[in-house]
Enzyme design. Sequence first.
Site, PDB file in Angstrom:
ATOM      1  N   ASP A  47       0.812  -1.195   0.000  1.00  0.00           N
ATOM      2  CA  ASP A  47       0.000   0.000   0.000  1.00  0.00           C
ATOM      3  C   ASP A  47       0.864   1.271   0.000  1.00  0.00           C
ATOM      4  O   ASP A  47       0.606   2.221  -0.735  1.00  0.00           O
ATOM      5  CB  ASP A  47      -0.908  -0.051   1.249  1.00  0.00           C
ATOM      6  N   LYS A  80       1.351   4.352  -2.820  1.00  0.00           N
ATOM      7  CA  LYS A  80       1.205   5.774  -2.499  1.00  0.00           C
ATOM      8  C   LYS A  80       2.459   6.548  -2.896  1.00  0.00           C
ATOM      9  O   LYS A  80       2.379   7.653  -3.434  1.00  0.00           O
ATOM     10  CB  LYS A  80       0.942   5.959  -1.002  1.00  0.00           C
TER      11      LYS A  80
END
Length: 811
Positions: A675, A679
């Site tokens: 994740d 980002k």
Amino acid sequence: MKVLKFGGTSVGSVKSILSLKKIVEKEARQQPVIVVVSALGGMTDKLLYTAQLALNGDQGWKTEFDAMVDRHHKMIDTIISDPSSRENLFNTVDSLLDQLKSIYFGVFLIHDLSEKTQDAIVSYGERLSSNIVATLIKGTKWFDSRDFIKTERVNDKHTLDSELTYKLVKKAFADLPRVSLVPGFISRDKTTERTTNLGRGGSDYTAAIIAAALNAECLEIWTDVDGFMTADPKVIKTAYTINELSYIEAMELCNFGAKVIYPPTIYPVCVKNIPIKVKNTFNPDNSGTVIKQKAENDRKPIRGISSISGTTLITVTGLSMVGVRGVNRRIFTTLADNGISVFMVSQASSENSTSIGVRDQDAKRAVEVLNKEYEKEIETGAMFPMHAESNLATIAIVGENMKHTPGIAGKLFGTLGRSGVSVIACAQGASETNISFVVEGQSLRKSLNVLHDSFFLSEYKVLNLFICGVGTVGGKLLEQIKSQYEELKERSRLKLNVVGIASSKKAIFNRDGIDLNHYHELLEESEPSNAEKLKTSILGMNIFNSVFVDCTASKDIASLYQDLLEHNISIIAANKIAASSEYENYAQLKQTALQRGVLFRFETNVGAGLPIIGTINDLKHSGDKILKIEAVLSGTLNFIFNELSAKVPFSETVRRAKEQGYSEPDPRIDLSGTDVVRKLVILSREAGYRVELSDVKKELFIPSDFFNSTEEEFWKNLPSLDESFEQKRKELEAQGKKWRFVATLDHGETQVALKAVDHNHPFYNLEGSNNIVLLTTERYKEYPMQIQGYGAGASVTAAGVFANIMSIANI
Ligand code: ADP
Ligand code: ASP
Ligand code: MG
């Protein structure tokens, strides 16, 4: 003296006909009135349809005919109470109906329906209705308009002989009764004495002719809407009544499809300077619209918009046309000789092509006759065969103020362009009261909506939202939209209209706006949907100022973006998949948005509601350069390392993160850094660096075999890491340090790693699941810019999405 005309809907029902009675009686107390009526609403269509059935030998004509009898009988039974009047009326009406039945039977038997017979059939609508109204209003004198409305045959069409008609009208009404009742629409050929008519919608014309011949004080057109409106209210829900408009404006609008007045109506009264009032039979107290020589200046650049669908553009083109005299004359003479009317012409100044707008039904014939006319030129190659494009729509914006207002055409075409509508041809008369243009038929509704919005309702900007995903973020967003709706409307003049909502399995749509109090139930009751169906429905709605809001984590939904952007739909994504997909895809989406003049925004992909991506862009736009980004971007990992203590072992912190909703459903997505990598890639790209997911160096803190096993095994094995974590934690504690999982972009190089930070470091005091970003730029070099706050949670994420939506409203 006044002439009052009541249309089909005004005599279509008991309620309306009783309202008509009241209106007429009230007026007749002031002065003599001549009342012109149409057939009962829908009757003319029925008469024609039944004639076709009879022509085709279909016995169904009888059923249709019986229904007509029934409708008229019921109407009389309900509204005429006096027995002797009723009997007389029944006699008149039944004798008319008997004649009509015999004509239909004749058509059925001989399978022939000449124009003459059809004209006879269609006249019964007005003949029946006018007798009913004449009986309803006491003391009325009934006139047969065929005795004074006279036509002649010109270009194979019934055309009014005005001179004769005016003379006869004056004679017929030399003694003016208090109330005269006249059937509209019907007429008689001055030579053959056969029944003719003034064309569909012709009752308005009957009334205008009488008003002009008798120099009436006013012509009133009573219909089913509150007057002449800024656009057809059946298409544009926000259309509103125009107080006043000039004859010229009314004529321009009616010629381009404003059905409220039959176009030939305006000329006779305009010449006599007789005002026309358009009023609503169902709402007589509304002041309606006045049409006159010089209308009030309402300071709006245009007065109205109208349109005609089913139009064809024929292009006459060829090199020999340049500078050749007479080409246009030949085009128009040929078309006129063949009874084809042209409602728009556009010629480029290069003179080698002329485009002509005709009705779809005339297109085939127009092409044939023009090809014939230019046979020789086409043979020698000097001209090309005619090119016809059908199923188009022509729109006109009209207003005398256009003359004095620069930039109308700019606004018109700019508005259409931003909505992805391409203009196929356009024309503006030198009088500058009308700009007409042609678009694809399927873009008609959208074009009318955006134009109406931008020219008339600019005090409100409307955004039409499709919300995809109704989980925690989507659900919160819908709540926020509902609670802010009124405030935004009042304070920001912005209407957030949710026109579509989709869950993972179902979808609902409503172009007028979905009731946000009940969308759950509406979704429950709706048909199953999927990404592809969703796209088809959205594109099919072809709605203006559309925004697609993706609150899912679905790959299928992300794969729709390209198509949606290409159709001028802005995208707001909480979903990270598209922005972190292959660089080419990301870049193409951004490029498409730019080309189409819409937005592709995904602020909440990093740091939920924190303004990180927007800030990076603002810095870049002002000429700054992002040199370095250091960030803690995982609320989950930050939570885990903040929870870790002598009492709470590592495995327990992971469990808590999951239980308290901080982690992904499978926490390994967080623990593996996946994740955070996504980002970081998104931030780096926005900062101007070309980075792929695979470019990011990862220093993980959990052995890789934990990510290859099943989830069950993962949870089972997790406690085996507790001891080593505790040992390292103690060491760090002794050094006064804390763990942070840090994402770094440094001059284009990207890395995620677990780092130990001491109390001097800005990351040291990062509480709970917060995020922090340090931006080192050319301008913020010595002291990096710092953005910190909640980096996860439905409310803040939804608020971030909301902010993105508002950024669209402000462009
Ligand atoms: P009537 O039977 O009274 O003659 P019509 O159906 O011929 O009524 O005309 C009224 C209709 O015209 C309205 O119901 C409306 O849908 C349509 N219309 C189209 N454009 C306009 C406009 N600009 N203003 C008002 N009505 C319009
Ligand atoms: N009844 C005719 C029609 O429907 C004329 C009119 O209503 O004006 O066209
Ligand atoms: Mg009409």
